[in-house]
Scaffold this active site. Structure first.
Site, PDB file in Angstrom:
ATOM      1  N   GLU A  26      -1.363  -8.594   4.162  1.00 24.32           N
ATOM      2  CA  GLU A  26      -1.081  -8.970   5.555  1.00 24.32           C
ATOM      3  C   GLU A  26      -2.349  -9.194   6.365  1.00 24.32           C
ATOM      4  O   GLU A  26      -2.335  -9.860   7.409  1.00 24.32           O
ATOM      5  CB  GLU A  26      -0.219  -7.899   6.226  1.00 24.32           C
ATOM      6  N   HIS A  68      -3.751  -4.994   0.761  1.00 29.40           N
ATOM      7  CA  HIS A  68      -3.212  -5.373   2.078  1.00 29.40           C
ATOM      8  C   HIS A  68      -3.215  -6.884   2.227  1.00 29.40           C
ATOM      9  O   HIS A  68      -4.149  -7.461   2.790  1.00 29.40           O
ATOM     10  CB  HIS A  68      -4.024  -4.703   3.187  1.00 29.40           C
ATOM     11  N   CYS A  72       0.821  -1.208   0.000  1.00 34.98           N
ATOM     12  CA  CYS A  72       0.000   0.000   0.000  1.00 34.98           C
ATOM     13  C   CYS A  72       0.859   1.265   0.000  1.00 34.98           C
ATOM     14  O   CYS A  72       1.405   1.610  -1.052  1.00 34.98           O
ATOM     15  CB  CYS A  72      -1.003  -0.023   1.155  1.00 34.98           C
TER      16      CYS A  72
END
Ligand SMILES: N[C@@H](CCC(=O)NCCCC(=O)O)C(=O)O
Length: 260
Positions: free
Chosen positions: A225, A223, A115
């Protein structure tokens, strides 16, 4: 008892004001993704910009993770008009990131941008950003709705098509994936040394790789993660990053063995 010889990944911090004091900090979901999905040991890299000897710092890690962040990459870094005064910036992070990126690529240290980190890598190599994608009629809404609960903010938002035979397509063993979307800025001009790895339905570049990089050098606008262990495509991305960090660690150990 965890393994004692795991690769070390440096996670770049934001410089955030907490009460009367500035703090260097990063989100736990990045730390956990490095541990659980990349199988590496996380350490935090402070956003100290010009006070950093990047070459020395990179000898301490086997990989670099540039995480997301709520601040905007300062448009002065890509010769655009100054951001409105109310814009949340993080100059220290910008300057630290740019130094880290260039040195990591030079030294062949694996790097993964997420990001804001994706945006920083583009700017670091001479690319530019749209400051407010939602003001461009060609783009769909890429921001999250901050009124929603986190699980809804980070839920899949749109599809991205992966570049056929590209690095990301091979890592994820996929041609297209659904991704979340929590960003205001987005790639305008892609830097010359970057190769598109994913594109959104509205044509926005959503992932790239560094052309002819010595090691893993990928960045994504979404994202991965977020709840990474529940998403096998994003888990594969972190696992590939972790493997690259293991290769770097072994190469450094060989160098030490051969040169004392
Ligand atoms: N500020 C930039 C980048 C957006 C971003 O990284 N958002 C996530 C912040 C919280 C997190 O780390 O998950 C933009 O708005 O384009």
């Amino acid at each position: 008892m965890s393994e004692i010889n795991l690769p070390v990944v440096g996670i770049l911090c934001d410089l955030e004001q907490v009460g009367p004091h500035p703090f260097h900090m990063s989100g736990n979901k990045y730390v956990q993704a490095v541990i659980q999905a990349a199988n590496c040991v996380p350490i935090l890299i402070p956003a100290i910009a010009g006070q950093t000897n990047f070459k020395q710092l990179l000898t301490l890690v086997d990989g670099v993770l540039l995480p997301g962040g709520y601040s905007m990459v300062d448009p002065l870094n890509y010769q655009a008009a100054a951001a409105p005064h109310e814009t949340k910036l993080d100059i220290a992070r910008d300057q630290t990131s740019f130094g880290l990126i260039k040195q990591a690529i030079e030294c062949g240290v694996p790097i993964l941008g997420i990001c804001r980190g994706f945006q920083e890598m583009n700017v670091a190599f001479g690319g530019s950003l749209h400051q407010k994608l939602h003001e461009h009629e060609m783009y769909q809404e890429h921001r999250e709705n901050k009124d929603l609960i986190l699980a809804e903010q980070y839920a899949d938002s749109h599809k991205v098509t992966l570049t056929p035979a590209g690095q990301l397509s091979k890592i994820m063993d996929a041609q297209a994936i659904n991704v979340n979307s929590l960003h205001t800025q987005g790639v305008d001009k892609l830097a010359d040394n970057l190769s598109v790895e994913a594109v959104s339905e509205d044509g926005l570049c959503e992932a790239f790789s560094v052309v002819n990089a010595k090691a893993f050098a990928l960045a994504v606008q979404w994202h991965p993660e977020w709840q990474v262990m529940d998403n096998n495509k994003n888990a594969k991305l972190f696992a590939a990053f972790g493997r690259a960090c293991k290769v770097k660690q072994s190469a450094k150990q060989t160098m030490r063995n051969n040169h004392g």
